[in-house]
Design a protein around this motif. Structure first.
Motif, short mmCIF file in Angstrom:
data_model
loop_
_atom_site.label_atom_id
_atom_site.label_comp_id
_atom_site.label_asym_id
_atom_site.label_seq_id
_atom_site.Cartn_x
_atom_site.Cartn_y
_atom_site.Cartn_z
N MET A 154 6.93 66.96 10.99
CA MET A 154 7.31 66.51 9.60
C MET A 154 6.56 65.32 9.01
O MET A 154 6.17 65.17 7.79
N ASP A 155 6.38 64.40 9.98
CA ASP A 155 5.71 63.00 9.66
C ASP A 155 4.34 63.41 9.14
O ASP A 155 3.72 62.71 8.22
N LYS A 156 3.53 64.33 9.96
CA LYS A 156 2.29 64.54 9.52
C LYS A 156 2.13 65.41 8.08
O LYS A 156 1.20 65.32 7.63
N HIS A 157 3.34 66.11 7.91
CA HIS A 157 3.00 66.84 6.61
C HIS A 157 3.83 66.04 5.57
O HIS A 157 4.20 66.83 4.42
N ASP A 158 4.42 64.93 5.66
CA ASP A 158 5.04 64.12 4.57
C ASP A 158 6.34 64.72 4.21
O ASP A 158 6.74 64.72 2.99
N ILE A 159 6.96 65.45 5.00
CA ILE A 159 8.19 66.12 5.01
C ILE A 159 9.44 65.02 5.20
O ILE A 159 9.45 64.64 6.45
N PRO A 160 10.32 64.71 4.42
CA PRO A 160 11.26 63.58 4.66
C PRO A 160 12.34 64.22 5.43
O PRO A 160 12.62 65.25 5.58
N GLY A 161 12.81 63.37 6.15
CA GLY A 161 14.08 63.57 7.06
C GLY A 161 14.30 62.57 8.03
O GLY A 161 13.35 61.98 8.69
N SER A 162 15.38 62.55 8.63
CA SER A 162 15.77 61.60 9.87
C SER A 162 16.45 62.30 10.85
O SER A 162 16.91 63.43 10.73
N TYR A 163 16.43 61.73 12.01
CA TYR A 163 17.15 62.27 13.24
C TYR A 163 18.48 62.71 12.91
O TYR A 163 18.91 63.58 13.33
N HIS A 164 19.02 61.68 12.25
CA HIS A 164 20.74 61.83 12.03
C HIS A 164 20.99 63.04 11.01
O HIS A 164 21.61 63.70 11.33
N GLY A 165 19.92 63.12 10.20
CA GLY A 165 20.09 64.19 9.16
C GLY A 165 20.06 65.47 9.63
O GLY A 165 20.83 66.43 9.29
N VAL A 225 11.75 72.41 11.33
CA VAL A 225 10.65 72.16 10.38
C VAL A 225 10.59 72.83 9.00
O VAL A 225 10.62 72.36 7.92
N ALA A 226 10.91 74.07 9.33
CA ALA A 226 10.77 75.05 8.04
C ALA A 226 12.03 74.67 7.12
O ALA A 226 12.01 74.76 5.96
N ALA A 227 13.17 74.50 8.02
CA ALA A 227 14.63 74.19 7.04
C ALA A 227 14.30 72.99 6.45
O ALA A 227 15.07 72.70 5.20
N ALA A 228 13.81 71.80 7.22
CA ALA A 228 13.53 70.70 6.40
C ALA A 228 12.87 70.73 5.45
O ALA A 228 13.03 70.00 4.27
N ASN A 229 11.62 71.57 5.52
CA ASN A 229 10.75 71.52 4.23
C ASN A 229 11.39 72.18 3.06
O ASN A 229 11.31 71.76 2.05
N ARG A 234 14.18 71.45 -2.02
CA ARG A 234 15.36 71.97 -3.13
C ARG A 234 16.55 70.66 -3.41
O ARG A 234 16.87 70.51 -4.35
N TYR A 235 16.33 69.77 -2.36
CA TYR A 235 17.49 68.56 -2.25
C TYR A 235 16.91 67.37 -2.26
O TYR A 235 17.70 66.18 -2.24
#
Length: 245
Positions: A154-165, A225-229, A234-235
């Motif tokens: 996700m970091d390589k593709h600039d997709i936000p998100g954290s371990y906790h999330g 990764v797909a779900a985080a993308n 959307r959110y």
């Protein structure tokens, strides 16, 4: 009778005329000298008066000193011309040879430089690949490892998100079971059941799949990764999802 007597003719007698004519003939003959050379085979004639013209005739003899000197001069000139032509030809050949040699040296140097550039590029690419492999972490084949590998991608593709999330949504959706499937909700009724750690339906997985991950809804990393993308689109981030999404 005295010759000075007035009224008497001063004409020459026949004997006087004959004497004068003889002297003239002898004088003319004296102008011609014939020299016998080579046993009398060749005759060199000195200049002689042509009868009634007053001109002088010359007879050419190839063996005369003058003819030999002339021939030697012509031969020397021809030799000089030939030597100059040869020198010019030799100089042109030397210049052409040097030009070809210089061109070859330049071509070899250019080829060597190009080969070095290619070799350096290959070496740099190999070194970069080695560094990339060396830097790539090894992730455990469990939930913690799947989440950490997903975050790395996700970091390589600039997709936000954290371990906790990611972790909180995974636990709510599948309890950490990568083979989980929902066969009872509306999606299942419509023939596209939710699958995997974050319960993604096939159309969503296909639309938000990230290249470099396995194209499989059940693959844990690809599913996360797909779900985080999708959640980022959307959110704003998977961290903002606190319920079914």
């Amino acid at each position: 009778m005295s010759a000075n007597t007035p009224g008497h003719s001063r004409g020459l007698k026949k004997t006087h005329k004959a004497a004068i004519a003889g002297v003239s003939v002898l004088g003319a003959a004296a102008l011609t000298l014939s020299l016998a050379t080579g046993g009398g085979a060749t005759t060199e004639t000195e200049p002689q008066a042509l009868s009634g013209t007053g001109r002088v005739a010359w007879a050419y003899d190839a063996n005369s000193p003058q003819a030999k000197a002339l021939a030697a001069g012509v031969s020397d000139q021809q030799s000089a011309i030939g030597l100059k032509a040869k020198q010019e030809a030799d100089a042109k050949l030397a210049a052409d040879t040097k030009a070809k040699a210089d061109a070859k040296v330049k071509a070899d140097a250019r080829a060597k430089a190009e080969a070095k550039v290619k070799a350096d590029k290959r070496a740099a690419e190999a070194a970069a690949a080695n560094r990339s492999v060396a830097r790539a972490p090894i992730f455990a084949n469990n939930l913690d490892g799947w989440i950490r590998e997903a975050l790395f991608i996700m970091d390589k593709h600039d997709i936000p998100g954290s371990y906790h999330g990611l972790h909180k949504n995974i636990m709510r959706e599948s309890s950490g079971n990568p083979r989980a499937i929902n066969n009872w909700d509306v999606n299942a009724v419509n023939g596209v059941p939710s699958k995997g750690l974050l319960q993604v339906i096939y159309p969503t997985f296909k639309a938000y799949h990230v290249p470099g991950t396995v194209f499989d809804q059940y693959d844990p990393v690809a599913n996360i990764v797909a779900a985080a993308n999708y959640a980022a689109d959307r959110y704003g981030s998977i961290d903002n999802v606190n319920s079914a999404y």
